[in-house]
Scaffold this motif. Structure first.
Motif, PDB file in Angstrom:
ATOM      1  N   THR A 207      32.348  30.444 -68.705  1.00  0.00           N
ATOM      2  CA  THR A 207      32.786  29.650 -67.554  1.00  0.00           C
ATOM      3  C   THR A 207      33.224  30.554 -66.407  1.00  0.00           C
ATOM      4  O   THR A 207      32.849  30.324 -65.247  1.00  0.00           O
ATOM      5  CB  THR A 207      33.942  28.715 -67.969  1.00  0.00           C
ATOM      6  OG1 THR A 207      33.476  27.868 -69.028  1.00  0.00           O
ATOM      7  CG2 THR A 207      34.404  27.864 -66.801  1.00  0.00           C
ATOM      8  N   ILE A 208      33.972  31.579 -66.727  1.00  0.00           N
ATOM      9  CA  ILE A 208      34.394  32.535 -65.703  1.00  0.00           C
ATOM     10  C   ILE A 208      33.182  33.197 -65.059  1.00  0.00           C
ATOM     11  O   ILE A 208      33.132  33.388 -63.840  1.00  0.00           O
ATOM     12  CB  ILE A 208      35.340  33.594 -66.305  1.00  0.00           C
ATOM     13  CG1 ILE A 208      36.646  32.953 -66.732  1.00  0.00           C
ATOM     14  CG2 ILE A 208      35.592  34.739 -65.324  1.00  0.00           C
ATOM     15  CD1 ILE A 208      37.444  32.305 -65.632  1.00  0.00           C
ATOM     16  N   ASP A 209      32.175  33.536 -65.874  1.00  0.00           N
ATOM     17  CA  ASP A 209      30.952  34.141 -65.331  1.00  0.00           C
ATOM     18  C   ASP A 209      30.254  33.208 -64.351  1.00  0.00           C
ATOM     19  O   ASP A 209      29.682  33.656 -63.359  1.00  0.00           O
ATOM     20  CB  ASP A 209      29.995  34.537 -66.454  1.00  0.00           C
ATOM     21  CG  ASP A 209      30.405  35.822 -67.139  1.00  0.00           C
ATOM     22  OD1 ASP A 209      31.187  36.602 -66.550  1.00  0.00           O
ATOM     23  OD2 ASP A 209      29.923  36.057 -68.266  1.00  0.00           O
ATOM     24  N   LYS A 210      30.292  31.897 -64.634  1.00  0.00           N
ATOM     25  CA  LYS A 210      29.689  30.934 -63.700  1.00  0.00           C
ATOM     26  C   LYS A 210      30.395  31.002 -62.339  1.00  0.00           C
ATOM     27  O   LYS A 210      29.753  31.028 -61.298  1.00  0.00           O
ATOM     28  CB  LYS A 210      29.782  29.513 -64.251  1.00  0.00           C
ATOM     29  CG  LYS A 210      28.964  29.267 -65.482  1.00  0.00           C
ATOM     30  CD  LYS A 210      27.539  29.064 -65.111  1.00  0.00           C
ATOM     31  CE  LYS A 210      26.766  28.588 -66.327  1.00  0.00           C
ATOM     32  NZ  LYS A 210      25.350  28.632 -66.099  1.00  0.00           N
ATOM     33  N   PHE A 211      31.714  31.022 -62.370  1.00  0.00           N
ATOM     34  CA  PHE A 211      32.474  31.081 -61.115  1.00  0.00           C
ATOM     35  C   PHE A 211      32.280  32.413 -60.408  1.00  0.00           C
ATOM     36  O   PHE A 211      32.192  32.464 -59.179  1.00  0.00           O
ATOM     37  CB  PHE A 211      33.956  30.808 -61.375  1.00  0.00           C
ATOM     38  CG  PHE A 211      34.241  29.374 -61.708  1.00  0.00           C
ATOM     39  CD1 PHE A 211      34.076  28.381 -60.753  1.00  0.00           C
ATOM     40  CD2 PHE A 211      34.653  29.012 -62.973  1.00  0.00           C
ATOM     41  CE1 PHE A 211      34.320  27.048 -61.051  1.00  0.00           C
ATOM     42  CE2 PHE A 211      34.906  27.683 -63.281  1.00  0.00           C
ATOM     43  CZ  PHE A 211      34.736  26.700 -62.326  1.00  0.00           C
ATOM     44  N   LYS A 212      32.194  33.489 -61.171  1.00  0.00           N
ATOM     45  CA  LYS A 212      31.930  34.792 -60.562  1.00  0.00           C
ATOM     46  C   LYS A 212      30.574  34.793 -59.862  1.00  0.00           C
ATOM     47  O   LYS A 212      30.422  35.344 -58.772  1.00  0.00           O
ATOM     48  CB  LYS A 212      31.968  35.890 -61.629  1.00  0.00           C
ATOM     49  CG  LYS A 212      33.347  36.309 -62.035  1.00  0.00           C
ATOM     50  CD  LYS A 212      33.404  37.313 -63.171  1.00  0.00           C
ATOM     51  CE  LYS A 212      32.276  38.283 -63.273  1.00  0.00           C
ATOM     52  NZ  LYS A 212      32.378  39.192 -64.435  1.00  0.00           N
ATOM     53  N   GLY A 213      29.573  34.172 -60.504  1.00  0.00           N
ATOM     54  CA  GLY A 213      28.245  34.093 -59.901  1.00  0.00           C
ATOM     55  C   GLY A 213      28.253  33.313 -58.599  1.00  0.00           C
ATOM     56  O   GLY A 213      27.610  33.711 -57.622  1.00  0.00           O
ATOM     57  N   LEU A 214      28.981  32.197 -58.588  1.00  0.00           N
ATOM     58  CA  LEU A 214      29.097  31.424 -57.352  1.00  0.00           C
ATOM     59  C   LEU A 214      29.721  32.267 -56.244  1.00  0.00           C
ATOM     60  O   LEU A 214      29.236  32.291 -55.116  1.00  0.00           O
ATOM     61  CB  LEU A 214      29.963  30.173 -57.568  1.00  0.00           C
ATOM     62  CG  LEU A 214      29.367  29.038 -58.359  1.00  0.00           C
ATOM     63  CD1 LEU A 214      30.399  27.936 -58.542  1.00  0.00           C
ATOM     64  CD2 LEU A 214      28.122  28.495 -57.697  1.00  0.00           C
ATOM     65  N   HIS A 215      30.793  32.936 -56.584  1.00  0.00           N
ATOM     66  CA  HIS A 215      31.494  33.758 -55.598  1.00  0.00           C
ATOM     67  C   HIS A 215      30.592  34.887 -55.084  1.00  0.00           C
ATOM     68  O   HIS A 215      30.517  35.126 -53.877  1.00  0.00           O
ATOM     69  CB  HIS A 215      32.777  34.319 -56.199  1.00  0.00           C
ATOM     70  CG  HIS A 215      33.546  35.176 -55.255  1.00  0.00           C
ATOM     71  ND1 HIS A 215      34.238  34.653 -54.180  1.00  0.00           N
ATOM     72  CD2 HIS A 215      33.721  36.511 -55.210  1.00  0.00           C
ATOM     73  CE1 HIS A 215      34.806  35.639 -53.519  1.00  0.00           C
ATOM     74  NE2 HIS A 215      34.516  36.784 -54.117  1.00  0.00           N
ATOM     75  N   ALA A 216      29.902  35.554 -55.998  1.00  0.00           N
ATOM     76  CA  ALA A 216      29.042  36.684 -55.615  1.00  0.00           C
ATOM     77  C   ALA A 216      27.900  36.243 -54.702  1.00  0.00           C
ATOM     78  O   ALA A 216      27.468  37.000 -53.836  1.00  0.00           O
ATOM     79  CB  ALA A 216      28.491  37.369 -56.870  1.00  0.00           C
ATOM     80  N   GLN A 217      27.407  35.032 -54.913  1.00  0.00           N
ATOM     81  CA  GLN A 217      26.296  34.533 -54.109  1.00  0.00           C
ATOM     82  C   GLN A 217      26.759  33.783 -52.856  1.00  0.00           C
ATOM     83  O   GLN A 217      25.931  33.293 -52.082  1.00  0.00           O
ATOM     84  CB  GLN A 217      25.409  33.604 -54.959  1.00  0.00           C
ATOM     85  CG  GLN A 217      24.761  34.289 -56.138  1.00  0.00           C
ATOM     86  CD  GLN A 217      23.786  35.356 -55.696  1.00  0.00           C
ATOM     87  OE1 GLN A 217      23.051  35.182 -54.725  1.00  0.00           O
ATOM     88  NE2 GLN A 217      23.778  36.481 -56.400  1.00  0.00           N
ATOM     89  N   GLY A 218      28.056  33.643 -52.698  1.00  0.00           N
ATOM     90  CA  GLY A 218      28.577  32.938 -51.525  1.00  0.00           C
ATOM     91  C   GLY A 218      28.365  31.434 -51.587  1.00  0.00           C
ATOM     92  O   GLY A 218      28.243  30.783 -50.549  1.00  0.00           O
ATOM     93  N   LEU A 219      28.333  30.874 -52.789  1.00  0.00           N
ATOM     94  CA  LEU A 219      28.106  29.441 -52.965  1.00  0.00           C
ATOM     95  C   LEU A 219      29.417  28.735 -53.255  1.00  0.00           C
ATOM     96  O   LEU A 219      30.363  29.330 -53.766  1.00  0.00           O
ATOM     97  CB  LEU A 219      27.135  29.210 -54.126  1.00  0.00           C
ATOM     98  CG  LEU A 219      25.760  29.865 -53.974  1.00  0.00           C
ATOM     99  CD1 LEU A 219      24.989  29.794 -55.275  1.00  0.00           C
ATOM    100  CD2 LEU A 219      24.985  29.210 -52.858  1.00  0.00           C
ATOM    101  N   ASP A 220      29.473  27.429 -52.961  1.00  0.00           N
ATOM    102  CA  ASP A 220      30.681  26.683 -53.295  1.00  0.00           C
ATOM    103  C   ASP A 220      30.473  25.898 -54.585  1.00  0.00           C
ATOM    104  O   ASP A 220      29.399  25.921 -55.180  1.00  0.00           O
ATOM    105  CB  ASP A 220      31.111  25.775 -52.140  1.00  0.00           C
ATOM    106  CG  ASP A 220      30.074  24.723 -51.787  1.00  0.00           C
ATOM    107  OD1 ASP A 220      29.162  24.478 -52.595  1.00  0.00           O
ATOM    108  OD2 ASP A 220      30.192  24.134 -50.702  1.00  0.00           O
TER     109      ASP A 220
END
Length: 75
Positions: free
Chosen positions: A22-35
């Motif tokens: 789950t944390i990896d999902k949020f990290k991916g969103l943050h890294a890609q600039g997605l909300d």
């Protein structure tokens, strides 16, 4: 098509099954600039796609004249 949709939705749900995943999902969103709406939109697209959409996408992105044929196995 329903089987494939269910497979994708189940795989997506399973990818949230552990805290670190789950944390990896949020990290991916943050890294890609997605909300956070990205995942809701992603799931809605999977649920709502139909045969015509798939055919249109295939015609747009799959160009058989640019593909290579690979044959494997015993001759």
């Amino acid at each position: 098509l329903l089987v494939v949709k269910n497979y994708f939705l189940g795989t997506f749900a399973n990818s949230w099954s552990a805290p670190f995943a789950t944390i990896d999902k949020f990290k991916g969103l943050h890294a890609q600039g997605l909300d956070l709406s990205f995942y809701a939109t992603h799931l809605a697209k999977i649920k709502n796609i139909d045969q015509d959409d798939l055919l249109r996408l295939a015609n747009n992105y799959l160009h058989f004249d640019k593909m290579c044929l690979a044959i494997v196995g015993k001759a």
